[in-house]
Design a protein around this motif. Structure first.
Motif, mmCIF file in Angstrom:
data_model
loop_
_atom_site.group_PDB
_atom_site.id
_atom_site.type_symbol
_atom_site.label_atom_id
_atom_site.label_comp_id
_atom_site.label_asym_id
_atom_site.label_seq_id
_atom_site.Cartn_x
_atom_site.Cartn_y
_atom_site.Cartn_z
ATOM 1 N N SER A 1 34.480 49.231 28.655
ATOM 2 C CA SER A 1 34.223 48.245 29.703
ATOM 3 C C SER A 1 32.963 48.613 30.495
ATOM 4 O O SER A 1 32.091 47.764 30.714
ATOM 5 C CB SER A 1 35.449 48.159 30.625
ATOM 6 O OG SER A 1 35.125 47.481 31.811
ATOM 7 N N ILE A 2 32.875 49.868 30.923
ATOM 8 C CA ILE A 2 31.720 50.273 31.738
ATOM 9 C C ILE A 2 30.431 50.178 30.914
ATOM 10 O O ILE A 2 29.412 49.669 31.402
ATOM 11 C CB ILE A 2 31.890 51.708 32.304
ATOM 12 C CG1 ILE A 2 33.123 51.780 33.204
ATOM 13 C CG2 ILE A 2 30.655 52.117 33.102
ATOM 14 C CD1 ILE A 2 33.388 53.153 33.793
ATOM 15 N N ILE B 1 41.533 47.234 37.029
ATOM 16 C CA ILE B 1 42.193 45.974 37.413
ATOM 17 C C ILE B 1 42.637 45.211 36.167
ATOM 18 O O ILE B 1 43.772 44.715 36.099
ATOM 19 C CB ILE B 1 41.243 45.103 38.274
ATOM 20 C CG1 ILE B 1 40.914 45.787 39.605
ATOM 21 C CG2 ILE B 1 41.838 43.704 38.496
ATOM 22 C CD1 ILE B 1 42.021 45.799 40.623
ATOM 23 N N THR B 2 41.758 45.103 35.166
ATOM 24 C CA THR B 2 42.119 44.319 33.979
ATOM 25 C C THR B 2 43.314 44.944 33.250
ATOM 26 O O THR B 2 44.146 44.234 32.689
ATOM 27 C CB THR B 2 40.929 44.181 33.004
ATOM 28 O OG1 THR B 2 40.391 45.480 32.736
ATOM 29 C CG2 THR B 2 39.853 43.284 33.572
ATOM 30 N N TYR B 3 43.408 46.249 33.250
ATOM 31 C CA TYR B 3 44.510 46.929 32.554
ATOM 32 C C TYR B 3 45.814 46.823 33.344
ATOM 33 O O TYR B 3 46.847 46.374 32.832
ATOM 34 C CB TYR B 3 44.131 48.397 32.346
ATOM 35 C CG TYR B 3 45.030 49.172 31.416
ATOM 36 C CD1 TYR B 3 44.952 48.995 30.036
ATOM 37 C CD2 TYR B 3 45.942 50.102 31.912
ATOM 38 C CE1 TYR B 3 45.762 49.719 29.176
ATOM 39 C CE2 TYR B 3 46.754 50.831 31.053
ATOM 40 C CZ TYR B 3 46.658 50.636 29.689
ATOM 41 O OH TYR B 3 47.466 51.350 28.835
ATOM 42 N N PHE B 4 45.742 47.187 34.633
ATOM 43 C CA PHE B 4 46.981 47.296 35.401
ATOM 44 C C PHE B 4 47.478 45.958 35.967
ATOM 45 O O PHE B 4 48.667 45.822 36.239
ATOM 46 C CB PHE B 4 46.850 48.352 36.493
ATOM 47 C CG PHE B 4 46.906 49.754 35.951
ATOM 48 C CD1 PHE B 4 48.077 50.262 35.418
ATOM 49 C CD2 PHE B 4 45.779 50.565 35.939
ATOM 50 C CE1 PHE B 4 48.137 51.548 34.889
ATOM 51 C CE2 PHE B 4 45.821 51.854 35.416
ATOM 52 C CZ PHE B 4 47.004 52.343 34.891
ATOM 53 N N ALA B 5 46.580 44.990 36.149
ATOM 54 C CA ALA B 5 47.048 43.678 36.639
ATOM 55 C C ALA B 5 47.966 43.048 35.594
ATOM 56 O O ALA B 5 49.002 42.456 35.935
ATOM 57 C CB ALA B 5 45.870 42.759 36.948
ATOM 58 N N ILE C 1 44.376 37.458 41.656
ATOM 59 C CA ILE C 1 43.917 37.838 40.307
ATOM 60 C C ILE C 1 42.756 36.966 39.841
ATOM 61 O O ILE C 1 41.774 37.470 39.306
ATOM 62 C CB ILE C 1 45.082 37.758 39.295
ATOM 63 C CG1 ILE C 1 46.106 38.865 39.580
ATOM 64 C CG2 ILE C 1 44.565 37.903 37.863
ATOM 65 C CD1 ILE C 1 47.317 38.841 38.658
ATOM 66 N N TRP C 2 42.847 35.649 40.048
ATOM 67 C CA TRP C 2 41.906 34.747 39.369
ATOM 68 C C TRP C 2 40.788 34.177 40.219
ATOM 69 O O TRP C 2 39.842 33.607 39.663
ATOM 70 C CB TRP C 2 42.679 33.587 38.724
ATOM 71 C CG TRP C 2 43.631 34.041 37.669
ATOM 72 C CD1 TRP C 2 44.996 33.999 37.725
ATOM 73 C CD2 TRP C 2 43.309 34.632 36.401
ATOM 74 N NE1 TRP C 2 45.528 34.524 36.580
ATOM 75 C CE2 TRP C 2 44.524 34.928 35.754
ATOM 76 C CE3 TRP C 2 42.105 34.951 35.766
ATOM 77 C CZ2 TRP C 2 44.576 35.507 34.490
ATOM 78 C CZ3 TRP C 2 42.154 35.531 34.512
ATOM 79 C CH2 TRP C 2 43.379 35.810 33.891
ATOM 80 N N SER C 3 40.881 34.264 41.557
ATOM 81 C CA SER C 3 39.925 33.506 42.388
ATOM 82 C C SER C 3 38.472 33.900 42.169
ATOM 83 O O SER C 3 37.578 33.076 42.315
ATOM 84 C CB SER C 3 40.291 33.634 43.871
ATOM 85 O OG SER C 3 40.221 34.978 44.267
#
Lengths: 176, 107
Positions: free
Chosen positions: B79-80, A157-161, A27-29
């Protein structure tokens, strides 16, 4: 299957440690490089599409980002191996709704995204290799493909992570 | 590449990027709907067909799925548009002209 579970069960906490550590790395790297290097330079390029200096910097940042994604892309297979091991060790099954939802997100959304990311960062879409082997026009095409990839996958990614981590930590009883 | 002085970018580099706000809106709707059809559909198959649990066809999961799809659609579009410099943050950056050499790996 029961014998595999019995073999893995004593190692549950150790496997969980590896899984969580890999999730953190996944997630963060790349987040600092993405937010404070890649995005600003790509925004500058989109606002000044004819500026050759910005293009040179954009290409350099993209090349560095491809390299930096290695951490994320080592972590992801670790997650995909340790996750099923946890599933087996703990005796989970599809009656746990939170886990079913989590697995639908991981296998249905994250896995295809990561396959494409591997291609763009390290395989046929690696900008360094494309520039050396196919020339600047193909390189420019790959840079733009990768930008499309970022535009589309960033909100996913930001939503589902966040949802996946929430489900894993709280294990909510969704079916009640 | 760094020691090369380039006055003018070749045509393929200055070709306009293919994304546009109209594209992005369509993509946002496709992502919002597509992901939730996948997730609700998957849960429906496993919960209702496989386990015979009918909570999944109740008003709560359906309403939650619709709300989540709407939130994701909005989040995706914002976001986009923000990332692609059509709106939002980025005004605190300025362009400063410098002559530099960038470290690059040997080919």
């Amino acid at each position: 299957m029961e014998s595999v579970r019995m073999m893995l069960m004593p190692w549950y906490m150790e496997i969980k440690f590896i899984h969580l550590f890999a999730v953190m790395a996944w997630i963060w790297s790349t987040s600092v490089a993405y937010m404070y290097y890649l995005v600003p330079v790509f925004k500058a390029w989109r606002r000044n599409p004819d500026d050759i200096g910005i293009m040179v910097l954009r290409d350099w940042v993209m090349d560095r980002f491809d390299e930096g994604a290695k951490i994320e892309h080592i972590a992801f297979p670790v997650i995909m191996v340790s996750g099923p091991l946890l599933y087996l060790a703990a005796g989970w099954n599809t009656s746990s709704t939170w886990l079913t939802l989590k697995l639908l997100i991981v296998f249905g959304l994250f896995l295809p995204i990561e396959f494409l990311d591997y291609h763009l960062s390290h395989l046929g879409g690696n900008k360094h290799a494309v520039l050396a082997q196919q020339g600047p026009e193909a390189h420019e095409r790959k840079i733009r493909q990768h930008w499309w990839f970022f535009l589309i996958t960033t909100p996913l990614i930001t939503y589902f992570a966040v949802i996946v981590v929430f489900l894993a930590v709280t294990k909510p009883g969704l079916a009640s | 590449m760094n020691d090369t002085v380039i006055d003018k970018a070749p045509g393929f580099r200055t070709r306009p990027f293919s994304g546009s706000p109209k594209h992005y809106l369509s993509i946002a709707f496709a992502i919002g709907a597509g992901t939730h059809v996948w997730l609700y559909g998957g849960l429906f198959i496993i919960e209702y067909w496989w386990h015979g649990r009918d909570w999944i066809i109740g008003w709560k999961p359906i309403t939650f799925s619709l709300l989540s799809a709407a939130v994701l659609t909005r989040h995706t579009y914002q976001s986009i548009m923000g990332l692609d410099a059509h709106r939002g943050r980025g005004s605190r950056w300025q362009l400063t002209s410098r002559h530099i050499k960038l470290p690059e790996r040997k080919v």
